[in-house]
Design an enzyme around this catalytic site. Structure first.
Site, PDB file in Angstrom:
ATOM      1  N   LYS A 136       0.841  -1.201   0.000  1.00  8.39           N
ATOM      2  CA  LYS A 136       0.000   0.000   0.000  1.00  8.39           C
ATOM      3  C   LYS A 136       0.876   1.251   0.000  1.00  8.39           C
ATOM      4  O   LYS A 136       2.072   1.167   0.286  1.00  8.39           O
ATOM      5  CB  LYS A 136      -0.892  -0.020   1.228  1.00  8.39           C
ATOM      6  N   TYR A 166      13.879  32.125   3.631  1.00  3.32           N
ATOM      7  CA  TYR A 166      12.656  32.862   3.965  1.00  3.32           C
ATOM      8  C   TYR A 166      12.606  33.303   5.427  1.00  3.32           C
ATOM      9  O   TYR A 166      13.105  32.594   6.305  1.00  3.32           O
ATOM     10  CB  TYR A 166      11.418  31.987   3.727  1.00  3.32           C
TER      11      TYR A 166
END
Ligand SMILES: *Cc1c(COP(=O)(O)O)cnc(C)c1O
Length: 828
Positions: free
Chosen positions: A499, A723
């Site tokens: 999965k 940033y």
């Protein structure tokens, strides 16, 4: 060289059913590698995880007529025209035959063992000596109980030097390899932790390895490896020694090692002569490997052959040493091609292995195969004969198109009987012709001698767009799979959980690998994932953990088996199955035994029996539940409650509906900690990726997230990086920029020094905030340059520790690696 089957039968003793004549020149242990059935002898080997007897019928159908087996099964009787040699131990028979073959030859043989560097020392010796000797050597790292006999079997009359490596993982193995290799010159590289599980100490392992040199005439080693030195002194070995190291008593004394830029220069002394040479590597292991090689070279030339030392030759060849490609890489290329680059050496043995690898890839994907092959530079064989052999091998491998590159192969092109073929005199003329653009939707194997520089072709063919890759080591995955299998009873089935894109590693490749290695079941989260696997040729049963009602048709279309966790889902599914005309459609019933996520509870059992009992539309294939805390001893009481409750529900259901089905509850940590509750099946997930609840040292790292430095810049103290000006620099710094951001799965919480990446052997902290596509790291004083590789997690950087540092788990880091990061698969 060939041996008649009668001769081999005599040699191996045991019983034999000789029903055909035949001459054997090839030994086969892996049925998938069959190319030439006529002169092949198959050894049906048994291991903890597989049994070669299972493939006898299939090989027979493909034309093989000669088998060595330990168990003559009734089915073999009907193969009236096949010969069977029946022995007690097929592996031992293989080794016996190889040892017999080795005894025909009196060539000098270099035997290499030790913990690290065996393959590199072997390959470098071959790079250094191939102009002077016709060498035969172990292909890649064929150094095991099976690899060594297959390697030694390749010796022929033309060879005048053998170079073989031997690796062991437990006691008793080395003696068997000693009989097969019988080295004249031994090289003991070093001793470390690798394969330590079955040894009580390094000393014990070292002593064991030294048994390879029982009958050797010479032994080469480094005096500075204290454990090795001590063991040799105590060993009672009779061979003469050649020692290198810093000590002035050494035969080859190291005077100095200078590392400048990307080059190491080594100064050493042999007798009265000073030798200075450089190698294009700066890591300590490469320096050590080069000294082992130099020692061997000096010993062969000056001591054994009594020739003068040619210092210029040493310096000129050492300078050209090439990195050793330890593995075959598969990369996605332009026009849906799969590119396999094996361009570090080209000889017929390694061509054989590369073709075999390419063939399996092509068969899995039902793609055509193109071979781009350079001149094969191999001394000692007449070109006519060499290319006739190569042509034979290439044809039999089912190559659809051949592109020959080089003047020699161009002359020999008519020998190749292949649908499409063309040739070019050089790599440049091939690239210049633009013919590479014709390669579409096929497997392209690049196999060339290193002076042809095929890496230029692979760069052209590969889609080099994003320099961040997740490397997935499929051999390690199989190793881990077998580790878990070894904890279980032989008959217990395994579901592998693929999965979430197989925990981020790529479901298709992983599922294919598992299918090859006889996993019993696969499980995916949603129907789409299962459908994709089916379209890629996966035939194993697949269960779907989250079958949404609007995907039921997909389930029927692709034979996917749903998990059923509630009455509404059950009723809806039965209704859909009736409409679709299904009967006895397999379903998997989920019990909630304490996790409180999905599933039927104990009081639901009677109603469940009522619905399932008198219908034939669906059939219970299995019943299962999931443990909430199998990895932690703190929850062991709770885990036992879950186990009891599950067992009770399973019994109730079985008594009620009157037929039996599979039971399963253990996940990876459950398998390691509660093997007594394996029932009929287990569900293996994170364990495949080397995460162990008991910190087993036997696991191998599968996934490595890597990226490449885009730029390095100097930034002054007091400036900020990134940033929000969060990365404040206290000193003048060197900042490296990586093309990896939170959109790739590099969690923003790793910003501002929390995360560290491995670069040039050191850990460099993240500076400032992580951006969407980019991150900056502080590499001050680490000699980092544009193009260097940084490892985020993998072998050098433990993913569990990394996950811990931001309060999460490895599962999340793995599954977060975004789909735009290219997955690169390889086998070792
Ligand atoms: C994911 C999953 C597993 C595998 O768990 P691991 O801890 O990764 O081994 C087993 N069973 C179920 C129901 C799962 O969803």
């Amino acid at each position: 060289m060939t041996y008649s089957i009668f001769h081999i039968a005599q040699l191996l003793g045991g019983k034999s059913l000789l029903r055909t004549e035949g001459n054997i020149s090839r030994l086969l242990t892996d049925s998938r590698s069959l190319i030439f059935p006529d002169d092949t002898l198959f050894f049906a080997l048994r291991s903890a995880s597989n049994d070669g007897h299972r493939y006898v019928r299939d090989l027979y159908n493909h034309g093989v007529r000669h088998f060595v087996v330990s168990d003559f099964q009734s089915d073999f009787d009907s193969m009236q025209d096949a010969s069977f040699l029946i022995v007690n131990d097929t592996l031992q028979a293989l080794q016996q035959l190889a040892a017999f073959h080795r005894n025909h030859f009196s060539l000098p043989v270099i035997g290499i063992t030790g913990s690290n560097g065996k393959t590199i020392v072997k390959e470098w010796l071959s790079q250094l000596l191939h102009n002077d000797y016709n060498t035969v050597r172990s292909p890649r790292s064929y150094n095991s109980q099976i690899g060594v006999p297959l390697s030694v079997w390749q010796i022929n009359e033309q060879n005048n030097l053998g170079i073989f490596e031997a690796g062991i993982s437990k006691k008793g193995e080395i003696e068997r390899l000693e009989h097969i290799i019988r080295p004249t010159v031994g090289v003991m590289t070093n001793i470390g932790q690798a394969h330590q599980e079955n040894f009580s100490s390094l000393i014990e392992k070292c002593r064991e390895k030294l048994l390879l040199f029982t009958d050797a005439q010479w032994l080469i080693s480094c005096k500075d490896h204290a454990v090795v030195e001590k063991c040799i002194l105590e060993s009672g070995l009779r061979c003469r020694r050649f020692i290198w190291g810093y000590d002035q008593l050494c035969d080859l004394q190291v005077l100095g090692i200078d590392k400048i830029g990307k080059v190491s220069t080594i100064t050493c002394k042999f007798g009265n002569e000073t030798i200075i040479y450089s190698i294009p590597f700066t890591d300590d292991a490469s320096v050590e490997n080069s000294l082992h090689c130099l020692s061997t070279w000096i010993l062969l030339e000056t001591v054994i052959e009594n020739k003068p030392l040619n210092m210029q030759l040493i310096a000129s060849r050492m300078k050209l040493l090439e990195p050793v490609a330890m593995r075959l890489e598969v990369k996605e290329g332009r026009n849906d091609c799969l590119v396999i680059n094996d361009s570090y050496n080209a000889d017929i043995n390694s061509l054989n292995i590369a073709l075999d690898f390419a063939r399996r890839q092509a068969a899995d994907k039902q793609m055509n195969m193109t071979l781009v092959l350079s001149d094969i530079l191999q001394s000692g064989e007449v070109a006519e004969k060499l290319y006739a052999n190569i042509a034979n091998l290439v044809q039999e491998s089912g190559i659809n198109r051949l592109i020959g590159i080089g003047t020699e192969i161009s002359k020999q092109l008519d020998k190749f009987n292949i649908p499409q073929k063309e040739s070019f005199n050089s790599t440049e003329s091939f690239l210049g012709s633009g013919r590479w653009k014709a390669l579409k939707n096929e497997v392209v194997l690049l196999k060339g001698s290193r002076n042809f520089h095929f890496e230029q072709i692979s760069e052209q063919l590969e889609n080099i767009t994003h320099q961040t890759t997740l490397e997935v080591n499929l051999s390690a995955l199989v190793h881990n799979f077998n580790y878990f299998r070894s904890k279980l009873r032989h008959e217990t089935k395994i579901v592998c959980m693929v999965k979430a894109f197989a925990y981020g590693s790529g479901s298709v490749e992983v599922a294919k690998t598992l299918q090859h290695h006889r996993c019993d079941y696969l499980a995916v989260a949603v129907a789409d994932e299962g459908a994709e696997l089916r379209r890629e040729g996966i035939t194993l049963p697949i269960m779907v953990m989250n079958p949404e009602p609007n995907s039921f048709n997909l389930l029927f279309e692709y034979q996917l088996e749903p998990e059923i966790y509630s009455f509404s889902l059950l009723n809806a599914f039965i209704k859909a199955a009736v409409r679709h005309g299904e009967s006895h459609y397999p379903i998997h019933v989920k019990i909630d035994s304490g996790m409180h996520r999905l599933g039927f509870e104990k009081p639901d059992m009677d109603e469940l029996v009522g619905i399932l009992k008198d219908q034939e539309t669906v059939q219970v294939q299995s019943i299962f539940s999931h443990l909430a805390g199998a990895d932690s001893p703190a929850f062991d009481d709770f885990t036992h409650q879950q186990l009891d409750l599950f067992k009770h529900c399973a019994d109730t259901l079985q008594n009620g509906i009157g037929y039996s089905f599979l039971r399963h509850i253990l996940n990876s940590s459950g398998i390691e900690r509660f093997p007594e509750y394996q029932f009929d099946m287990v569900r293996l997930g994170i364990g495949l990726y080397s995460i162990s609840a008991v910190n087993s040292p036997e696991m191998e790292t599968v996934c490595t997230l890597k990226t490449t430095v885009l730029q390095v810049r100097k930034v002054k103290a007091g400036e900020t990086v990134g940033y929000s000006r969060r990365g404040v620099l206290e000193h003048d710094s060197e900042i490296a920029v990586l093309p990896l951001g939170y959109a790739d799965g590099f969690d923003r919480r790793f910003g501002n020094g929390v995360g560290k990446v491995l670069i040039n052997g050191k850990l460099a902290p993240v500076v400032g905030n992580i951006c969407m596509d980019v991150a900056m790291i502080d590499v001050t004083g680490m000699d980092v340059h544009e193009g260097d590789t940084a490892e985020i997690f993998g072998k050098g950087r433990n993913i569990s520790e990394l996950a811990d540092s931001i309060g999460t788990i490895s599962y999340e880091l793995l599954t977060n690696v975004s789909r735009r990061v290219k997955r690169v698969y390889f086998q070792e």
